[in-house]
Enzyme design. Structure first.
Site, short mmCIF file in Angstrom:
data_model
loop_
_atom_site.label_atom_id
_atom_site.label_comp_id
_atom_site.label_asym_id
_atom_site.label_seq_id
_atom_site.Cartn_x
_atom_site.Cartn_y
_atom_site.Cartn_z
N HIS A 160 1.68 -14.94 -55.54
CA HIS A 160 0.34 -15.30 -56.01
C HIS A 160 0.07 -16.76 -55.67
O HIS A 160 -1.00 -17.09 -55.15
CB HIS A 160 0.23 -15.04 -57.51
CG HIS A 160 -0.92 -15.75 -58.18
ND1 HIS A 160 -2.23 -15.34 -58.01
CD2 HIS A 160 -0.97 -16.82 -58.99
CE1 HIS A 160 -3.03 -16.14 -58.69
NE2 HIS A 160 -2.29 -17.06 -59.30
N ASP A 189 -20.71 -29.48 -32.31
CA ASP A 189 -19.64 -28.55 -32.67
C ASP A 189 -18.48 -29.40 -33.14
O ASP A 189 -18.56 -30.62 -33.21
CB ASP A 189 -19.22 -27.70 -31.45
CG ASP A 189 -18.57 -26.38 -31.89
OD1 ASP A 189 -17.65 -26.43 -32.72
OD2 ASP A 189 -19.00 -25.32 -31.42
N TRP A 208 7.16 -20.52 -55.90
CA TRP A 208 6.57 -20.96 -54.63
C TRP A 208 7.16 -22.28 -54.17
O TRP A 208 7.08 -22.64 -53.00
CB TRP A 208 5.04 -21.07 -54.75
CG TRP A 208 4.54 -22.32 -55.41
CD1 TRP A 208 4.49 -22.55 -56.75
CD2 TRP A 208 4.03 -23.50 -54.78
NE1 TRP A 208 3.98 -23.80 -56.99
CE2 TRP A 208 3.69 -24.40 -55.80
CE3 TRP A 208 3.83 -23.87 -53.45
CZ2 TRP A 208 3.15 -25.67 -55.53
CZ3 TRP A 208 3.30 -25.13 -53.20
CH2 TRP A 208 2.98 -26.01 -54.22
N SER A 261 -1.15 -24.58 -38.88
CA SER A 261 -2.58 -24.30 -38.91
C SER A 261 -3.34 -25.42 -39.64
O SER A 261 -4.36 -25.91 -39.15
CB SER A 261 -2.81 -22.96 -39.60
OG SER A 261 -4.16 -22.83 -39.97
N SER A 262 -2.82 -25.84 -40.80
CA SER A 262 -3.51 -26.89 -41.55
C SER A 262 -3.53 -28.20 -40.79
O SER A 262 -4.52 -28.92 -40.81
CB SER A 262 -2.81 -27.17 -42.88
OG SER A 262 -2.62 -26.01 -43.57
N HIS A 305 2.51 -33.29 -54.37
CA HIS A 305 1.45 -33.94 -55.12
C HIS A 305 0.21 -34.25 -54.29
O HIS A 305 -0.90 -33.92 -54.70
CB HIS A 305 1.89 -35.13 -55.96
CG HIS A 305 0.87 -35.37 -57.02
ND1 HIS A 305 0.79 -34.60 -58.14
CD2 HIS A 305 -0.21 -36.17 -57.04
CE1 HIS A 305 -0.27 -34.94 -58.83
NE2 HIS A 305 -0.90 -35.89 -58.19
N GLU A 338 -0.71 -32.54 -51.94
CA GLU A 338 -1.28 -31.20 -51.76
C GLU A 338 -2.30 -30.87 -52.87
O GLU A 338 -3.33 -30.24 -52.63
CB GLU A 338 -0.14 -30.17 -51.76
CG GLU A 338 -0.59 -28.71 -51.81
CD GLU A 338 -1.28 -28.22 -50.55
OE1 GLU A 338 -1.16 -28.91 -49.52
OE2 GLU A 338 -1.95 -27.18 -50.60
N TYR A 353 -4.26 -32.91 -54.28
CA TYR A 353 -5.53 -33.58 -53.95
C TYR A 353 -6.16 -33.01 -52.70
O TYR A 353 -7.38 -33.08 -52.54
CB TYR A 353 -5.31 -35.09 -53.89
CG TYR A 353 -4.96 -35.58 -55.27
CD1 TYR A 353 -5.96 -35.67 -56.23
CD2 TYR A 353 -3.66 -35.83 -55.64
CE1 TYR A 353 -5.65 -36.02 -57.53
CE2 TYR A 353 -3.35 -36.19 -56.94
CZ TYR A 353 -4.35 -36.28 -57.88
OH TYR A 353 -4.04 -36.60 -59.16
N SER A 356 -20.47 -33.56 -55.22
CA SER A 356 -21.30 -34.74 -54.96
C SER A 356 -22.53 -34.41 -54.12
O SER A 356 -23.49 -35.18 -54.08
CB SER A 356 -20.49 -35.82 -54.22
OG SER A 356 -19.35 -36.14 -54.97
N HIS A 372 6.52 -37.11 -61.19
CA HIS A 372 6.10 -36.62 -62.50
C HIS A 372 6.20 -35.10 -62.60
O HIS A 372 6.06 -34.54 -63.68
CB HIS A 372 4.69 -37.12 -62.86
CG HIS A 372 3.59 -36.57 -62.01
ND1 HIS A 372 2.51 -37.30 -61.63
CD2 HIS A 372 3.41 -35.36 -61.46
CE1 HIS A 372 1.72 -36.57 -60.88
NE2 HIS A 372 2.23 -35.39 -60.77
N HIS A 373 6.45 -34.42 -61.46
CA HIS A 373 6.66 -32.98 -61.50
C HIS A 373 8.08 -32.64 -61.93
O HIS A 373 8.40 -31.48 -62.12
CB HIS A 373 6.41 -32.37 -60.12
CG HIS A 373 4.96 -32.45 -59.69
ND1 HIS A 373 4.08 -31.44 -59.94
CD2 HIS A 373 4.27 -33.41 -59.08
CE1 HIS A 373 2.89 -31.78 -59.47
NE2 HIS A 373 2.97 -32.98 -58.94
N THR A 430 -10.58 -41.18 -60.93
CA THR A 430 -11.14 -39.86 -61.26
C THR A 430 -12.23 -40.02 -62.31
O THR A 430 -13.29 -39.38 -62.23
CB THR A 430 -10.05 -38.91 -61.76
OG1 THR A 430 -8.95 -38.98 -60.85
CG2 THR A 430 -10.55 -37.49 -61.83
N LYS A 479 -15.42 -41.07 -60.85
CA LYS A 479 -16.18 -39.98 -60.24
C LYS A 479 -16.92 -39.16 -61.31
O LYS A 479 -18.10 -38.86 -61.16
CB LYS A 479 -15.26 -39.08 -59.43
CG LYS A 479 -14.56 -39.82 -58.31
CD LYS A 479 -13.89 -38.89 -57.33
CE LYS A 479 -14.88 -38.20 -56.44
NZ LYS A 479 -15.55 -39.13 -55.51
N ARG A 523 7.14 -20.51 -68.70
CA ARG A 523 6.45 -19.83 -67.60
C ARG A 523 7.45 -19.02 -66.79
O ARG A 523 8.65 -19.16 -66.94
CB ARG A 523 5.74 -20.86 -66.72
CG ARG A 523 6.66 -21.85 -66.06
CD ARG A 523 5.92 -23.00 -65.41
NE ARG A 523 5.29 -22.61 -64.15
CZ ARG A 523 5.18 -23.42 -63.09
NH1 ARG A 523 5.65 -24.66 -63.14
NH2 ARG A 523 4.59 -23.03 -61.99
#
Lengths: 534, 181
Positions: free
Chosen positions: A84, A113, A149, A176-177, A260, A262, A264, A275, A309-310, A335, A338, A457
Site C-alpha cells: 500500500h 512543450d 516499505w 523515472s522520477s 525525509h 521525499e 517534501y 497557492s 527524527h524518524h 510552513t 505559508k 502499527r
C-alpha cells in the site's frame, strides 16, 4: 507573480495548419512526446494506482475492523501494508504531481512543450513496467514484500524471491522520477517565455522546481541504499550485516536521508497547487508571493538536515537528539509562513466555494492538523512514546491524504475544464468533497486516539480496548474509498462531454496565469510563438 | 526550439552529473557514518572488538549489574548461552564472564560473535581486555567450547547507570569473517 499578462498569444487555432494533430490510435500514446498526452497518461496511471493502493488499504482496514484474525493471514497483512505504501507513494502521489507538472508547467511559463520530450516519454513508460514487477510479486509463492516499505535490514534481507523484484522496481521508479525531475528543471530554467523572470513564475512552478532539485538529490541516495541491500544479499558485502562488521542502523540513516526530503517531494507541489487556487476564488492576489517562494526553499533546505527524527529510538547522542528535534521544529516556521499567507489571501477576500476551493480550504485545515501532530512527534521524549504507534500513522496520513491527495484533487477540479474543454458536474463534485472530507476524518482522526493509547502499527490484531475506534476508522476507510469512485465518474463524465468551458474557465473568479489565455481545451501545440510577459 | 537545444543539452548533462554525484554520496555516507560512530562512541563496532589497554584502577564501592545476553540468528545451527546470566561488577576491577557455544551440525565451521552494549552510552566505559569476539572461532563437528570475556568497567561510568547489558550474537560466517577483519 507580480504582473503576468499575456500579449499576442499565438498557438491558437489559427496556426493549426503548420502542424499535424495527435497521431491516431495507440501510436499517439506509446510514442507520445506531447506534454499534454504524457501528462494525461501520468494522471490516469496515478488514478489507477490510487485505486489499487486503496484496495490494499481497505484489506488492511477490513482486517482491523474487529480484534482477532478474521480475513487474511498476518504475512499477507504485512504485504498489504508494505505494498500500500509503495504503490501510493511511488505510484499514486508522485506520478500525479509529475502529470500535473507535465500539463501545467509549459502552459504556465509559456513554453511550447517540455524541454526533453523523448525522455519524458521514457520516464512515463518505465512506470508500468516498474509496477508490473512490484505487483507481480503478489502472485509468487513466497508472497510480496512484507517487511515494511522502508525495507529495514535485517528483516528485508530475509525476503524470498520477492526481494530482487522489489529492489529493481524501486530502481526503476527512481530512474523515472529522476528523469522527470531533470525534465522539469531544464524546462523551467531554459524554456520560459520572454519576460517570465523566475520571480514572476506561478508558485506551482516554483514548488515543482524546488521539488525537482530534491528529487535529483535524494532518489539516487535511495538507489544507493537499496543497491547496498542487494549486494549484501547476493554478493556477501556487509554494509548492513552485523556478522561481517556492518550496521543495520546505518541503513536507517541512509534511507531517511532520502526519506525525509521525499516527504517534501510529495507536499511542495501541493503547496503550489493551493497557492494557485486560493487567490482565484478569493479574488485577490496571493498574499506574500516572495515569502511563499522563500518558504518553499527554506523547507527544502531544512528537509536535508532532519532525517534522524524518524529514528530517535535507535539511540543517538543527546546532542544528536537535540539537533534533530530543534531543526525539525524549525520547519514549522516556513510552513507557518505559508499557512498564514494563504489565510491572509482569503482574509477580506470575496470568497466563493467551488470544488477546487473547497478542497484547497480543507487542505489548509487538515494539513495543519498533520503539521501539529508532526510537531508533537518531533519532541524526543514524546516520540519515544509515540514511535511506531498509530499516532504516527494518523500523522503521516493527515499530511498525505487530506494534504497531498486533496491538493491533487483540488488541482484536477481546478484545471480539468481547461484540459477537457468541458465543465464537470459541480453538484457531484461538491458531494464528492463532503463525502471525502467527512470520511477521511472518520478514518484518520480516531487513529490519533489509538496511537496515544498505545496501539502499535503494522500488526494485524489488537487488544480489545482498541476495538471501538478501529471500527470507526474502518467505516471511515470504506466510506472514503467508495467516495473516490464518484471522483473517477466525475472525471470520466467531463472527458466525455458537458457544458463548454470558457478560456478563463473560472469567469466569476480571478484566475491568474498564462494557461487561462489559451482556449479550453488548449490546442495540441500551444505557445508555438512564445507569449510576452510583462 | 533549436536555440534551446544546446542549452538544454548542457543543463541536462550537468543535472545528470549532479544525480550521479548524489548516488556516490549515498555510498560516501558509509565511511562517514563510521567516522561519526568513532567520534561519538555510538555503535562503535571497531572499539567493541579490540582489546583495551587498561589496568585495574582503584576499585570503587559502586555495584553495577551486568546482564549477559546471547542470541543466535535464524540461520545456522547453534547453541550459545552465558554460564551466569548476571554478574555483579565493581568498576575498576577486572571481571570475567563465561559463555558456552556448541556447533550442532556434523560439519566443522567458523563462527564470529558480535558484541553490543546497552545502553549505548556505556560502550566507551566497557573495556574488554580479552574476548572470544576479537577473532573468528573455528569449531569441529558437534564441538562444544567454553569462552571467556574479561572486562573492566571504567569507574567514570556515569552515575545514572547501574545496569548494563552485554549482548553477543553468534554468527556462522566462514566467508564473512575475512571481510570483518
Amino acid at each position: 507573480m507580480s504582473t503576468v499578462q499575456a500579449h499576442g498569444v499565438a498557438g491558437h487555432h489559427a496556426d493549426a495548419h503548420d502542424h499535424h494533430g495527435p497521431e491516431k490510435g495507440w501510436r499517439r500514446w506509446v510514442f507520445a512526446t506531447n506534454h499534454k498526452d504524457i501528462g494525461t497518461m501520468y494522471l490516469l496511471f496515478s488514478l489507477a494506482m490510487f485505486f489499487i493502493g486503496g484496495l490494499m488499504a481497505l484489506i488492511v482496514r477490513a482486517e482491523l475492523f474487529q480484534p482477532g484474525l478474521q480475513l487474511v493471514d498476518p504475512y499477507f497483512f504485512n504485504t498489504m501494508t508494505t505494498m500500500h505504501a509503495l504503490v501510493m507513494i511511488f505510484g499514486a502521489v508522485m506520478p500525479a504531481f509529475v502529470g500535473l507538472a507535465n500539463w501545467m508547467i509549459p502552459l504556465q511559463i509559456g513554453a511550447p512543450d517540455m524541454a526533453l520530450p523523448r525522455m519524458n516519454n521514457f520516464s512515463f513508460w518505465i512506470l508500468p513496467f516498474a509496477f508490473t514487477l512490484l505487483l507481480s510479486t503478489l502472485f509468487f509463492e513466497s508472497g510480496g514484500p512484507a517487511g515494511g516499505w522502508t525495507m529495514y535490514p535485517p528483516l528485508a534481507l530475509q525476503m524470498g524471491e520477492t526481494f530482487p523484484m522489489t529492489i529493481f522496481a524501486i530502481h526503476l521508479m527512481g530512474a523515472s522520477s529522476i528523469m522527470g525531475a531533470i525534465n522539469v528543471i531544464v524546462t523551467v530554467m531554459n524554456m520560459r517565455a520572454p519576460g517570465m523572470s523566475l520571480l514572476k513564475m506561478p508558485v506551482f512552478v516554483w514548488g515543482w522546481l524546488i521539488t525537482a532539485y530534491l528529487l535529483i538529490a535524494v532518489m539516487p541516495v535511495l538507489a544507493g541504499a537499496v543497491t547496498m541491500l542487494l549486494t549484501d544479499y547476493y554478493f556477501g558485502t556487509s554494509f548492513f550485516q552485523a556478522a561481517g562488521g556492518g550496521d543495520p542502523v546505518m541503513y536507517q540513516h541512509i534511507f531517511w536521508f532520502f526519506g525525509h526530503p521525499e516527504v517534501y517531494i510529495m507536499i511542495l507541489p501541493a503547496f503550489g497547487v493551493v497557492s494557485e487556487i486560493i487567490p482565484t476564488f478569493s479574488r485577490k492576489r496571493l498574499f506574500g508571493y516572495d515569502t511563499m517562494v522563500y518558504a518553499i526553499a527554506a523547507i527544502a533546505f531544512l528537509s536535508f538536515i532532519v532525517w534522524a527524527h524518524h529514528m530517535f529510538t535507535v539511540g543517538m547522542p543527546l546532542a544528536g537528539q537535540m539537533f534533530f528535534m530543534l531543526s525539525t521544529m524549525l520547519i514549522a516556521v516556513p510552513t507557518g509562513v505559508k499557512i498564514f499567507n494563504w489565510t491572509a489571501t482569503m482574509f477580506k477576500g470575496s470568497l466563493t466555494f467551488e470544488p477546487p476551493m473547497l478542497f484547497a480550504i480543507a487542505f489548509l485545515f487538515m494539513f495543519t492538523i498533520g503539521g501539529f501532530s508532526g510537531l508533537m512527534l518531533a519532541i524526543v521524549p514524546a516520540d519515544f512514546q509515540y514511535h511506531d504507534s498509530y499516532f504516527v500513522v494518523a500523522h503521516f496520513h493527515y499530511v498525505l491524504v487530506p494534504g497531498a491527495v486533496f491538493a491533487i484533487m483540488a488541482a484536477v477540479y481546478y484545471w480539468l475544464p481547461k484540459w477537457t474543454g468541458h465543465m464537470y458536474n459541480m453538484k457531484l463534485a461538491k458531494l464528492h468533497f463532503w463525502l471525502s472530507t467527512i470520511f477521511v476524518n472518520l478514518l484518520f482522526f480516531p487513529q490519533h486516539f489509538l496511537g496515544l493509547a498505545g496501539m502499535p502499527r503494522r500488526i494485524p490484531d489488537y487488544s480489545t480496548q482498541f476495538a471501538d475506534w478501529n471500527l470507526v476508522s474502518s467505516i471511515g476507510a470504506f466510506g472514503f474509498g467508495f467516495a473516490q469512485l464518484l471522483f473517477a465518474y466525475i472525471v470520466w463524465q467531463s472527458i466525455r462531454g458537458g457544458a463548454k468551458a470558457t478560456d478563463k474557465v473560472w469567469d466569476g473568479g480571478a484566475p491568474q496565469g498564462l494557461e487561462w489565455t489559451l482556449s479550453s481545451p488548449p490546442p495540441y501545440h500551444s505557445f508555438e510563438v512564445a507569449p510576452e510577459v510583462k | 526550439m533549436s536555440t534551446h537545444k544546446a542549452a538544454n543539452r548542457s543543463l541536462t548533462l550537468r543535472l545528470c552529473l549532479f544525480s550521479a554525484g548524489f548516488f556516490g554520496f549515498g555510498f560516501a555516507l558509509v565511511p562517514l557514518y563510521n567516522v561519526l560512530c568513532d567520534v561519538t562512541g555510538y555503535g562503535d563496532r571497531s572499539k567493541l572488538r579490540t582489546a583495551a589497554e587498561v589496568v585495574e584502577a582503584p576499585v570503587s564501592d559502586r555495584l553495577i549489574t551486568v546482564e549477559m545476553v546471547s542470541s543466535v540468528p535464524a540461520v545456522g545451527d547453534w547453541e550459545f548461552r552465558p554460564l551466569d546470566p548476571t554478574v555483579e561488577v565493581r568498576p575498576g576491577k577486572l571481571h570475567e564472564a563465561r559463555f558456552v557455544a556448541k556447533n550442532l551440525r556434523s560439519q566443522p565451521t567458523v563462527a564470529q560473535a558480535i558484541p553490543s552494549i546497552a545502553p549505548q552510552q556505556a560502550t566507551r566505559y566497557f573495556q574488554k581486555t580479552e574476548c572470544f569476539c576479537f577473532t573468528p572461532q573455528p569449531f569441529e563437528a558437534h564441538e562444544s567450547r567454553e569462552f571467556v570475556v574479561r572486562f573492566i568497567v571504567d569507574p567514570r561510568l556515569p552515575y545514572n547507570m547501574d545496569r548494563l547489558t552485554l549482548a553477543y550474537t553468534m554468527y556462522e560466517a566462514p566467508d564473512k569473517v575475512a571481510l570483518a577483519q
